[in-house]
Write a protein that holds these residues in place. Structure first.
Motif, PDB file in Angstrom:
ATOM      1  N   GLY A  10      47.412  57.414  -8.095  1.00 21.44           N
ATOM      2  CA  GLY A  10      46.685  56.153  -8.198  1.00 21.44           C
ATOM      3  C   GLY A  10      47.539  54.964  -7.836  1.00 21.44           C
ATOM      4  N   LYS A  11      47.068  54.205  -6.883  1.00 21.17           N
ATOM      5  CA  LYS A  11      47.755  53.005  -6.442  1.00 21.17           C
ATOM      6  C   LYS A  11      46.792  51.813  -6.418  1.00 21.17           C
ATOM      7  N   LYS A  12      45.582  52.064  -5.962  1.00 22.29           N
ATOM      8  CA  LYS A  12      44.549  51.026  -5.917  1.00 22.29           C
ATOM      9  C   LYS A  12      43.455  51.452  -6.898  1.00 22.29           C
ATOM     10  N   THR A  13      43.319  50.690  -7.987  1.00 23.13           N
ATOM     11  CA  THR A  13      42.409  51.091  -9.048  1.00 23.13           C
ATOM     12  C   THR A  13      41.421  49.981  -9.376  1.00 23.13           C
ATOM     13  N   ILE A  14      40.378  50.371 -10.104  1.00 19.26           N
ATOM     14  CA  ILE A  14      39.365  49.408 -10.520  1.00 19.26           C
ATOM     15  C   ILE A  14      38.993  49.685 -11.973  1.00 19.26           C
ATOM     16  N   GLU A  15      38.841  48.617 -12.734  1.00 22.14           N
ATOM     17  CA  GLU A  15      38.467  48.752 -14.136  1.00 22.14           C
ATOM     18  C   GLU A  15      37.264  47.861 -14.399  1.00 22.14           C
ATOM     19  N   VAL A  16      36.203  48.472 -14.907  1.00 27.34           N
ATOM     20  CA  VAL A  16      34.976  47.745 -15.239  1.00 27.34           C
ATOM     21  C   VAL A  16      34.891  47.679 -16.762  1.00 27.34           C
ATOM     22  N   ASP A  33      54.917  50.203  -8.385  1.00 31.57           N
ATOM     23  CA  ASP A  33      55.188  48.765  -8.388  1.00 31.57           C
ATOM     24  C   ASP A  33      54.296  47.990  -7.428  1.00 31.57           C
ATOM     25  N   ASP A  34      53.919  48.625  -6.320  1.00 25.67           N
ATOM     26  CA  ASP A  34      53.060  47.936  -5.354  1.00 25.67           C
ATOM     27  C   ASP A  34      51.572  48.249  -5.566  1.00 25.67           C
ATOM     28  N   GLY A  35      51.238  48.876  -6.688  1.00 24.09           N
ATOM     29  CA  GLY A  35      49.853  49.186  -7.002  1.00 24.09           C
ATOM     30  C   GLY A  35      49.081  47.948  -7.422  1.00 24.09           C
ATOM     31  N   LYS A  36      47.760  48.022  -7.283  1.00 29.12           N
ATOM     32  CA  LYS A  36      46.891  46.893  -7.623  1.00 29.12           C
ATOM     33  C   LYS A  36      45.688  47.367  -8.426  1.00 29.12           C
ATOM     34  N   ILE A  37      45.256  46.521  -9.357  1.00 27.46           N
ATOM     35  CA  ILE A  37      44.093  46.802 -10.190  1.00 27.46           C
ATOM     36  C   ILE A  37      43.102  45.658 -10.037  1.00 27.46           C
ATOM     37  N   THR A  38      41.876  45.994  -9.711  1.00 28.53           N
ATOM     38  CA  THR A  38      40.790  45.030  -9.761  1.00 28.53           C
ATOM     39  C   THR A  38      40.143  45.217 -11.125  1.00 28.53           C
ATOM     40  N   ILE A  40      37.390  43.824 -13.936  1.00 25.70           N
ATOM     41  CA  ILE A  40      36.176  43.018 -14.028  1.00 25.70           C
ATOM     42  C   ILE A  40      35.691  42.997 -15.470  1.00 25.70           C
ATOM     43  N   ASP A  41      35.448  41.799 -15.979  1.00 29.13           N
ATOM     44  CA  ASP A  41      34.878  41.658 -17.314  1.00 29.13           C
ATOM     45  C   ASP A  41      34.143  40.319 -17.382  1.00 29.13           C
ATOM     46  N   VAL A  42      33.093  40.269 -18.192  1.00 29.87           N
ATOM     47  CA  VAL A  42      32.318  39.031 -18.329  1.00 29.87           C
ATOM     48  C   VAL A  42      33.026  37.985 -19.170  1.00 29.87           C
ATOM     49  N   ASP A  43      34.044  38.405 -19.922  1.00 29.11           N
ATOM     50  CA  ASP A  43      34.713  37.487 -20.837  1.00 29.11           C
ATOM     51  C   ASP A  43      36.223  37.624 -20.721  1.00 29.11           C
ATOM     52  N   ARG A  44      36.859  36.580 -20.291  1.00 26.95           N
ATOM     53  CA  ARG A  44      38.311  36.571 -20.114  1.00 26.95           C
ATOM     54  C   ARG A  44      39.041  36.259 -21.429  1.00 26.95           C
ATOM     55  N   LYS A  45      38.344  35.665 -22.380  1.00 28.92           N
ATOM     56  CA  LYS A  45      38.972  35.130 -23.591  1.00 28.92           C
ATOM     57  C   LYS A  45      39.738  36.183 -24.402  1.00 28.92           C
ATOM     58  N   THR A  46      39.095  37.287 -24.742  1.00 25.98           N
ATOM     59  CA  THR A  46      39.750  38.310 -25.565  1.00 25.98           C
ATOM     60  C   THR A  46      40.951  38.900 -24.827  1.00 25.98           C
ATOM     61  N   TYR A  47      40.783  39.155 -23.546  1.00 31.59           N
ATOM     62  CA  TYR A  47      41.877  39.669 -22.725  1.00 31.59           C
ATOM     63  C   TYR A  47      43.068  38.706 -22.746  1.00 31.59           C
ATOM     64  N   LYS A  63      50.179  42.953 -10.881  1.00 29.34           N
ATOM     65  CA  LYS A  63      49.392  44.077 -10.377  1.00 29.34           C
ATOM     66  C   LYS A  63      47.889  43.879 -10.602  1.00 29.34           C
ATOM     67  N   ILE A  64      47.525  42.870 -11.404  1.00 26.59           N
ATOM     68  CA  ILE A  64      46.149  42.730 -11.880  1.00 26.59           C
ATOM     69  C   ILE A  64      45.433  41.562 -11.218  1.00 26.59           C
ATOM     70  N   ASN A  65      44.256  41.841 -10.670  1.00 21.13           N
ATOM     71  CA  ASN A  65      43.346  40.812 -10.177  1.00 21.13           C
ATOM     72  C   ASN A  65      42.158  40.802 -11.131  1.00 21.13           C
ATOM     73  N   PHE A  66      42.165  39.878 -12.092  1.00 14.97           N
ATOM     74  CA  PHE A  66      41.109  39.792 -13.091  1.00 14.97           C
ATOM     75  C   PHE A  66      39.971  38.946 -12.537  1.00 14.97           C
ATOM     76  N   ILE A  67      38.769  39.518 -12.556  1.00 13.74           N
ATOM     77  CA  ILE A  67      37.579  38.809 -12.089  1.00 13.74           C
ATOM     78  C   ILE A  67      36.632  38.653 -13.274  1.00 13.74           C
ATOM     79  N   GLU A  68      36.385  37.408 -13.665  1.00 11.78           N
ATOM     80  CA  GLU A  68      35.461  37.136 -14.771  1.00 11.78           C
ATOM     81  C   GLU A  68      34.047  37.052 -14.204  1.00 11.78           C
ATOM     82  N   SER A  69      33.269  38.113 -14.469  1.00 13.28           N
ATOM     83  CA  SER A  69      31.928  38.191 -13.887  1.00 13.28           C
ATOM     84  C   SER A  69      31.192  39.392 -14.447  1.00 13.28           C
TER      85      SER A  69
END
Length: 175
Positions: A10-16, A33-38, A40-47, A63-69
């Motif tokens: 696993g290098k390119k992952t996604i978490e819903v 080290d060069d891995g990336k995670i997309t 996604i969560d509707v609420d950034r606050k708890t994170y 490594k993390i691209n957090f998308i609030e949506s």
């Protein structure tokens, strides 16, 4: 989960569904080290309150691209130019949408990749007769049962149901 990430390289992952970021931290520590995670969560606050300080301390924030949506629109957008490009996915969001997430994840995850769905034993309620399930848990129990039944007949994956915690359904995409 960390072992499974390593097994699929696993290098390119996604978490819903991120919530506190616990599984996100585990993923970030398990990928290269060069891995990336997309993520996604509707609420950034708890994170941001619970998980992000620990993730920063671990040195894996980059490594993390957090998308609030809401997840479905983001997954649909990702499908436009990322089909078959993810190695691994973890889904722990609204259980009533698990099948909708699965349909999209099977297009985003490459053949040989894995997706894990959390809470698929739903506190053991999925094993009880309907009348034994508390009224407020029945609708979600029914959704999870339908998801478990549907995925067991889905020909594009091999599955294993791990009875760890609240249950994890592990899907390996085979075609």
């Amino acid at each position: 989960m960390g072992m499974l990430l390593k097994l699929v390289n696993g290098k390119k992952t996604i978490e819903v569904g991120v919530f506190t970021g616990y599984s996100l931290l585990l993923t970030a520590l398990s990928i290269p080290d060069d891995g990336k995670i997309t993520a996604i969560d509707v609420d950034r606050k708890t994170y941001e309150m619970i998980g992000l300080p620990i993730i920063k301390k671990a040195g894996v924030e980059d490594k993390i691209n957090f998308i609030e949506s809401q997840a479905l629109p983001v997954l649909d957008q990702l499908l436009e130019d990322n089909e078959g490009s993810f190695d691994f996915g973890f889904v722990d969001a609204d259980k009533g949408n698990y099948w909708n997430y699965h349909e999209r994840m099977m297009k985003l995850i490459k053949v040989g990749g894995m997706v894990i769905y959390d809470n698929t034993l739903w506190g053991g309620y999925v094993a009880l007769p309907e009348e034994a399930v508390p009224e407020k848990k029945r609708a979600m129990t029914k959704s999870i049962l339908e998801f478990n039944d549907s995925i067991s007949a889905y020909s594009r994956v091999e599955i294993s149901h791990a009875s760890v915690g609240d249950g994890m359904l592990i899907c390996r995409r085979i075609r």
